[in-house]
Every structure is written in C-alpha cells, then in structure tokens.
Design a protein around this motif. Sequence first.
Motif, PDB file in Angstrom:
ATOM      1  N   GLN A  64       2.280  10.574  18.968  1.00 52.64           N
ATOM      2  CA  GLN A  64       2.863   9.256  18.720  1.00 52.64           C
ATOM      3  C   GLN A  64       2.685   8.380  19.958  1.00 52.64           C
ATOM      4  O   GLN A  64       2.997   8.787  21.070  1.00 52.64           O
ATOM      5  CB  GLN A  64       4.342   9.405  18.391  1.00 52.64           C
ATOM      6  N   LEU A  65       2.184   7.153  19.753  1.00 51.96           N
ATOM      7  CA  LEU A  65       1.965   6.209  20.838  1.00 51.96           C
ATOM      8  C   LEU A  65       2.523   4.854  20.446  1.00 51.96           C
ATOM      9  O   LEU A  65       2.581   4.511  19.261  1.00 51.96           O
ATOM     10  CB  LEU A  65       0.474   6.085  21.163  1.00 51.96           C
ATOM     11  N   ARG A  66       2.914   4.071  21.462  1.00 51.19           N
ATOM     12  CA  ARG A  66       3.430   2.721  21.239  1.00 51.19           C
ATOM     13  C   ARG A  66       2.670   1.760  22.136  1.00 51.19           C
ATOM     14  O   ARG A  66       2.313   2.088  23.274  1.00 51.19           O
ATOM     15  CB  ARG A  66       4.921   2.639  21.560  1.00 51.19           C
ATOM     16  N   VAL A  92      -2.377  10.864  14.000  1.00 52.44           N
ATOM     17  CA  VAL A  92      -1.713  10.124  15.083  1.00 52.44           C
ATOM     18  C   VAL A  92      -0.839   9.017  14.492  1.00 52.44           C
ATOM     19  O   VAL A  92      -1.196   8.382  13.492  1.00 52.44           O
ATOM     20  CB  VAL A  92      -2.750   9.511  16.049  1.00 52.44           C
ATOM     21  N   THR A  93       0.302   8.803  15.118  1.00 57.41           N
ATOM     22  CA  THR A  93       1.188   7.687  14.762  1.00 57.41           C
ATOM     23  C   THR A  93       1.106   6.631  15.848  1.00 57.41           C
ATOM     24  O   THR A  93       1.336   6.916  17.022  1.00 57.41           O
ATOM     25  CB  THR A  93       2.647   8.156  14.622  1.00 57.41           C
ATOM     26  N   LEU A  94       0.779   5.406  15.478  1.00 58.22           N
ATOM     27  CA  LEU A  94       0.712   4.283  16.413  1.00 58.22           C
ATOM     28  C   LEU A  94       1.724   3.231  15.994  1.00 58.22           C
ATOM     29  O   LEU A  94       1.719   2.777  14.849  1.00 58.22           O
ATOM     30  CB  LEU A  94      -0.680   3.671  16.441  1.00 58.22           C
ATOM     31  N   GLU A  95       2.569   2.840  16.935  1.00 54.76           N
ATOM     32  CA  GLU A  95       3.530   1.766  16.707  1.00 54.76           C
ATOM     33  C   GLU A  95       3.106   0.555  17.538  1.00 54.76           C
ATOM     34  O   GLU A  95       2.966   0.653  18.756  1.00 54.76           O
ATOM     35  CB  GLU A  95       4.928   2.215  17.107  1.00 54.76           C
ATOM     36  N   TRP A 128       3.639  -1.518  12.191  1.00 54.78           N
ATOM     37  CA  TRP A 128       3.389  -2.840  12.770  1.00 54.78           C
ATOM     38  C   TRP A 128       4.710  -3.611  12.755  1.00 54.78           C
ATOM     39  O   TRP A 128       5.182  -4.023  11.704  1.00 54.78           O
ATOM     40  CB  TRP A 128       2.330  -3.599  11.981  1.00 54.78           C
ATOM     41  N   GLU A 129       5.280  -3.801  13.943  1.00 53.04           N
ATOM     42  CA  GLU A 129       6.576  -4.475  14.066  1.00 53.04           C
ATOM     43  C   GLU A 129       6.337  -5.920  14.492  1.00 53.04           C
ATOM     44  O   GLU A 129       6.350  -6.262  15.672  1.00 53.04           O
ATOM     45  CB  GLU A 129       7.470  -3.742  15.065  1.00 53.04           C
ATOM     46  N   VAL A 155       1.246   3.320   6.181  1.00 57.57           N
ATOM     47  CA  VAL A 155       1.408   2.111   6.989  1.00 57.57           C
ATOM     48  C   VAL A 155       2.734   1.444   6.642  1.00 57.57           C
ATOM     49  O   VAL A 155       3.184   1.485   5.492  1.00 57.57           O
ATOM     50  CB  VAL A 155       0.233   1.118   6.759  1.00 57.57           C
ATOM     51  N   LEU A 156       3.372   0.869   7.662  1.00 56.58           N
ATOM     52  CA  LEU A 156       4.607   0.108   7.487  1.00 56.58           C
ATOM     53  C   LEU A 156       4.472  -1.177   8.287  1.00 56.58           C
ATOM     54  O   LEU A 156       4.189  -1.135   9.493  1.00 56.58           O
ATOM     55  CB  LEU A 156       5.809   0.910   7.977  1.00 56.58           C
ATOM     56  N   ILE A 157       4.646  -2.313   7.625  1.00 61.63           N
ATOM     57  CA  ILE A 157       4.447  -3.619   8.262  1.00 61.63           C
ATOM     58  C   ILE A 157       5.699  -4.461   8.099  1.00 61.63           C
ATOM     59  O   ILE A 157       6.182  -4.664   6.981  1.00 61.63           O
ATOM     60  CB  ILE A 157       3.252  -4.363   7.627  1.00 61.63           C
ATOM     61  N   ARG A 158       6.216  -4.963   9.224  1.00 62.19           N
ATOM     62  CA  ARG A 158       7.298  -5.941   9.176  1.00 62.19           C
ATOM     63  C   ARG A 158       6.709  -7.313   9.455  1.00 62.19           C
ATOM     64  O   ARG A 158       5.964  -7.496  10.414  1.00 62.19           O
ATOM     65  CB  ARG A 158       8.392  -5.630  10.206  1.00 62.19           C
ATOM     66  N   GLU A 159       7.064  -8.287   8.630  1.00 65.86           N
ATOM     67  CA  GLU A 159       6.491  -9.630   8.766  1.00 65.86           C
ATOM     68  C   GLU A 159       7.545 -10.666   8.404  1.00 65.86           C
ATOM     69  O   GLU A 159       8.299 -10.499   7.451  1.00 65.86           O
ATOM     70  CB  GLU A 159       5.281  -9.772   7.846  1.00 65.86           C
TER      71      GLU A 159
END
Length: 283
Positions: A64-66, A92-95, A128-129, A155-159
Amino acid sequence: MKKLSDTSTERVPASAPAGAHPGQRPTRIAVEPAGEGARFALLDQGHYLAPRPVAGGSGSGARQLRVALIGIHMMLLGGDDVRIEVAVGPGVTLEVVEPAGMVAYDAEGKQSRWTLEAVLDEGAVLIWEGAPFVAAAGSNVLRETRVKLGTGARVLIRETLVLGRSGEEAGPLRSITRLTGPDTDYLYEDLDLRGPRRRAVGVLGSAKVLSSATAAGWRPPSLRPTGGARPGDGGARRLEFAAEGAAIRALAGTAHEAARETDPVYRSWKDGLLGEPDPILQA
C-alpha cells in the motif's frame, strides 16, 4: 505491469484545448510490487502537479502506497491541459490525495481540460480522494476520468463538482467518467452541465454542488448490516451498477453540505478497501 500508454480507448476529442501552452507535460505515477511491499516505479512531475509520497504507505507485508498531488503552477486558466496518468501494479493499493481544491478561473469561455487516465493490473486498488473542483463564471471545462481495471482490480473515487463560486453562476462544465473492466464497462457517464440544461429536472435543478463516491470492481456493502440508511445518509442516494459497483451521490447548495451526506459512506468504503474496521458498523 501495463504501460501508461496502454490506457485504452475511446476518448472524446483528444486534442489539446485551443490556445494550450506548449510543454504541458502530464504528471505520471506508477507503483509496483516489491518483495512483500510496494514501491514507486515512477514519480514524474508534470507541468501543473507534482506527486509527493505521503507517510503511512507500504509497511511490512502491506502493498500500500500513498501520494499527494501538489500544485506547482496556477490553474485552471484558458488553454490549460492538466493530465494525470496512473499505473498500479498487480496486488498493489495506491491512494492518491488532492490536498487542495481546484478552481477553473474566468477564461472568457476559452476551454481548459483536466484528465485522469489510470490502468489497474490484476488485483490492484486505486483510491482517488479528490478535493472540490470549482467551475467559476467565465470558465469552460472538459473534465475526464478514465480507469481501466484488470481482473479483480477495484477503484474508489471521491469527487465534488461545484458550479460557481459564492454568488456567481458557473461556466460550462462537461464531466465524463468511464470505468472499464476486463469484460464490460462498470460506468460510462457523460454529465453535460453546459447552458440551461444543468438546471433541468433530473440533472441538478437548483443545486450548486454534486458530491459523489464511486466504487467499481466490487459491490460495497449496504450502509448498515440491515441495508437501511446510516447516520450521514440524509439526502444522499445510492445507485447500483449492473456490473459490480455502486455510487453514492448528494446534491446541495454548498460543498460542506454535500460532503456531510457522502463522506461517511466514502470513508466506510475506503476503510473496507484498506482492510480497516468500519467505525460506524462497529458502533
């Protein structure tokens, strides 16, 4: 790992906006597995945004990476072409965090563009925050989000889209989202907020802000174990996709009001992806 150039696909007019400045290179981020963890394979500063690693990323046994996107030039002005290219390696998890909101300024109608293109390998996760995106009076924006998901990827996207600053009307805004899986589209949406149509019934009506959290590649659990609404749901509505995925959306007069309706759900879905307990379900 797929190349950034492998981001598929059909796009809406790919040419740069009229009056675009030369050298508007994209911001590129690529992450890949490394032993029991993960590493940044590429952090390429673009013309407008610089990717910066954030503490709290990959630990022992956690891939996991940010990363935060830091603005380095004023944007969005007429002719600006902001592009972000992301590649997430298998497992891999990418924030990605936008620490500050973005304003499309008065450009006397000259178009600007904001584009995210991401490719997720097998079992990869992208969170994606996004911060609020404001279309000021006189702006003219084409905003595109395109994510290609491999097998088992999520995928999770906040908009949050804000039509105009306080006391003003918004300039034309068109927002296109396409989330594509191995076999089908999870979501293909073309939200056209140009001219009087944005006030039509079934679009935005009298609302000024659209806040959303969008999940694809898995179907997030109901807001409560019983399937009812949990605190914070309020005026938000959940939309189920035909393929695995869902979106929670709220319309409001201010970004603060809209976020109050969608943020508890976004945080719950995010905690689920990161393997953390949901504090609301635990209460």
